[in-house]
Design a protein around this motif. Structure first.
Motif, mmCIF file in Angstrom:
data_model
loop_
_atom_site.group_PDB
_atom_site.id
_atom_site.type_symbol
_atom_site.label_atom_id
_atom_site.label_comp_id
_atom_site.label_asym_id
_atom_site.label_seq_id
_atom_site.Cartn_x
_atom_site.Cartn_y
_atom_site.Cartn_z
ATOM 1 N N LEU A 186 0.829 -1.185 0.000
ATOM 2 C CA LEU A 186 0.000 0.000 0.000
ATOM 3 C C LEU A 186 0.873 1.248 0.000
ATOM 4 N N GLU A 187 0.404 2.267 -0.661
ATOM 5 C CA GLU A 187 1.121 3.538 -0.691
ATOM 6 C C GLU A 187 1.335 4.073 0.720
ATOM 7 N N GLU A 188 0.355 3.809 1.596
ATOM 8 C CA GLU A 188 0.414 4.305 2.974
ATOM 9 C C GLU A 188 1.274 3.419 3.876
ATOM 10 N N GLY A 189 1.761 2.326 3.355
ATOM 11 C CA GLY A 189 2.560 1.396 4.139
ATOM 12 C C GLY A 189 1.770 0.160 4.514
ATOM 13 N N GLY A 190 2.441 -0.947 4.653
ATOM 14 C CA GLY A 190 1.784 -2.183 5.030
ATOM 15 C C GLY A 190 1.198 -2.918 3.834
ATOM 16 N N THR A 191 0.539 -4.005 4.143
ATOM 17 C CA THR A 191 -0.070 -4.862 3.132
ATOM 18 C C THR A 191 -1.515 -5.132 3.510
ATOM 19 N N TRP A 192 -2.401 -5.004 2.546
ATOM 20 C CA TRP A 192 -3.827 -5.220 2.804
ATOM 21 C C TRP A 192 -4.160 -6.697 2.868
ATOM 22 N N VAL A 193 -4.911 -7.090 3.890
ATOM 23 C CA VAL A 193 -5.494 -8.420 3.979
ATOM 24 C C VAL A 193 -6.997 -8.220 4.079
ATOM 25 N N GLY A 194 -7.720 -8.532 3.010
ATOM 26 C CA GLY A 194 -9.140 -8.243 2.947
ATOM 27 C C GLY A 194 -9.975 -9.157 3.818
ATOM 28 N N THR A 195 -11.015 -8.602 4.427
ATOM 29 C CA THR A 195 -11.955 -9.395 5.215
ATOM 30 C C THR A 195 -13.215 -9.625 4.402
ATOM 31 N N ILE A 196 -13.839 -10.790 4.619
ATOM 32 C CA ILE A 196 -14.994 -11.216 3.834
ATOM 33 C C ILE A 196 -16.053 -11.756 4.793
ATOM 34 N N SER A 197 -17.322 -11.459 4.486
ATOM 35 C CA SER A 197 -18.405 -11.944 5.336
ATOM 36 C C SER A 197 -19.686 -12.080 4.525
ATOM 37 N N ASN A 198 -20.583 -12.928 5.029
ATOM 38 C CA ASN A 198 -21.945 -13.002 4.502
ATOM 39 C C ASN A 198 -22.901 -12.078 5.241
ATOM 40 N N ASP A 199 -22.448 -11.488 6.334
ATOM 41 C CA ASP A 199 -23.316 -10.694 7.207
ATOM 42 C C ASP A 199 -22.932 -9.221 7.118
ATOM 43 N N PRO A 200 -23.808 -8.351 6.584
ATOM 44 C CA PRO A 200 -23.476 -6.926 6.487
ATOM 45 C C PRO A 200 -23.128 -6.293 7.828
ATOM 46 N N ALA A 201 -23.670 -6.837 8.912
ATOM 47 C CA ALA A 201 -23.409 -6.271 10.238
ATOM 48 C C ALA A 201 -21.949 -6.411 10.639
ATOM 49 N N ASP A 202 -21.218 -7.310 9.991
ATOM 50 C CA ASP A 202 -19.807 -7.502 10.336
ATOM 51 C C ASP A 202 -18.942 -6.342 9.859
ATOM 52 N N GLY A 203 -19.418 -5.575 8.904
ATOM 53 C CA GLY A 203 -18.619 -4.466 8.390
ATOM 54 C C GLY A 203 -17.343 -4.908 7.707
ATOM 55 N N ALA A 204 -17.383 -6.072 7.036
ATOM 56 C CA ALA A 204 -16.193 -6.588 6.359
ATOM 57 C C ALA A 204 -15.847 -5.735 5.147
ATOM 58 N N ASP A 205 -14.634 -5.880 4.675
ATOM 59 C CA ASP A 205 -14.242 -5.174 3.459
ATOM 60 C C ASP A 205 -15.123 -5.579 2.280
ATOM 61 N N VAL A 206 -15.466 -6.872 2.223
ATOM 62 C CA VAL A 206 -16.298 -7.401 1.144
ATOM 63 C C VAL A 206 -17.422 -8.221 1.751
ATOM 64 N N THR A 207 -18.658 -7.891 1.401
ATOM 65 C CA THR A 207 -19.825 -8.632 1.862
ATOM 66 C C THR A 207 -20.488 -9.300 0.669
ATOM 67 N N VAL A 208 -20.688 -10.608 0.772
ATOM 68 C CA VAL A 208 -21.281 -11.391 -0.305
ATOM 69 C C VAL A 208 -22.638 -11.920 0.143
ATOM 70 N N PRO A 209 -23.491 -12.361 -0.783
ATOM 71 C CA PRO A 209 -24.803 -12.885 -0.405
ATOM 72 C C PRO A 209 -24.713 -14.095 0.518
ATOM 73 N N THR A 210 -25.761 -14.313 1.276
ATOM 74 C CA THR A 210 -25.760 -15.374 2.288
ATOM 75 C C THR A 210 -25.694 -16.763 1.675
ATOM 76 N N ASP A 211 -26.080 -16.910 0.405
ATOM 77 C CA ASP A 211 -26.072 -18.238 -0.197
ATOM 78 C C ASP A 211 -24.745 -18.588 -0.859
ATOM 79 N N PHE A 212 -23.748 -17.734 -0.707
ATOM 80 C CA PHE A 212 -22.448 -18.035 -1.304
ATOM 81 C C PHE A 212 -21.773 -19.199 -0.570
#
Length: 268
Positions: A233-259
């Motif tokens: 990242l330009e700001e330093g460090g390395t991104w590790v993306g978070t993923i969830s089926n639940d919008p309440a988790d506030g993950a970087d990426v939220t996918v449908p519950t049937d995934f």
């Protein structure tokens, strides 16, 4: 005045009835965009349009086709980005963008300047794409880079021979509703930090990316690829993306519950 309508039909080459801006139609979609003021709506009639070079939307506009099944922009006649949106507050809807993987080896629909284009570089805000189909490109069909607060609805991207159907890099708060992708060489969806020179420090890494509604990826055999940032990242460090089926988790990426399949990979 903002809110006036500019109408362009490919079959007339002259005046269009009930035109509320000026007295004549335009010789191209680009000519209508160039003539319109901020806040205008441009209505593009049914037909196939073949621009000679990149169609640029560089001001706040609503550009509306007659529907993706009726209005086609054929970008196969040149080797450059097909449609390039750089302005804030743009609505672009109701088009098929037809590529040519041999003649045009670039993105069919590119949104965002990236942080590398000089004085015009800025975070692209408040984008709306709807009823858009992209077919037969070489590079990724739809590419968002440095975009904030976007809604995409009823999107289809198929047949990229050297790219994803849809990619989101260094963008945040993007909601995608009803997405169909298939037959794209790199996969259906890629989400990752852009190369460092293309990052804006405030949104170097993707976040707030939400997929909802009907999401069809390679007829059920595809995936969303969330690629951890091997590119620093330009700001330093390395991104590790978070993923969830639940919008309440506030993950970087939220996918449908049937995934049942999400690929979390490292980009190299």
């Amino acid at each position: 005045d903002p809110g006036d309508v500019v109408t362009w039909s490919p079959t007339t080459g002259g005046a269009v009835e009930e035109l509320t801006f000026g007295t004549d139609a335009f010789t191209s979609i680009q000519a209508a965009i160039d003539a319109a003021s901020e806040g205008y709506t441009i209505e593009v009639a049914a037909g196939t349009y073949m621009p000679a070079t990149t169609l640029r939307v560089d001001k706040e506009l609503t550009v509306v086709g007659a529907g993706s099944d009726q209005t086609t922009i054929d970008v196969g006649g040149y080797n450059a980005w097909g449609v390039y949106i750089t302005a804030d507050n743009v609505t672009f809807q109701g088009f098929t963008i037809l590529g040519d993987a041999v003649a045009n080896q670039q993105f069919a629909l590119k949104v965002g300047t990236g942080n590398n284009t000089g004085v015009d570089a800025h975070i692209n805000e408040n984008l709306k794409l709807s009823d858009i189909k992209v077919q037969g490109t070489k590079r990724t069909g739809i590419d968002l880079n440095g975009v904030q607060n976007a809604t995409l609805t009823d999107i289809t991207s198929t047949g990229a021979t050297s790219g994803f159907g849809f990619s989101i890099s260094s963008s945040q708060d993007v909601t995608v509703t009803n997405l169909t992708t298939s037959e794209n060489a790199w996969g259906d969806v890629g989400i990752f930090p852009a190369n460092a020179p293309y990052q804006f420090p405030s949104i170097a890494s993707p976040s707030g990316i939400v997929f909802t509604g009907s999401v069809s990826l390679s007829d059920g055999d595809g995936s969303i690829s969330v690629q951890d940032g091997a590119l620093d990242l330009e700001e330093g460090g390395t991104w590790v993306g978070t993923i969830s089926n639940d919008p309440a988790d506030g993950a970087d990426v939220t996918v449908p519950t049937d995934f049942s399949l999400v690929v979390n990979a490292t980009r190299d």
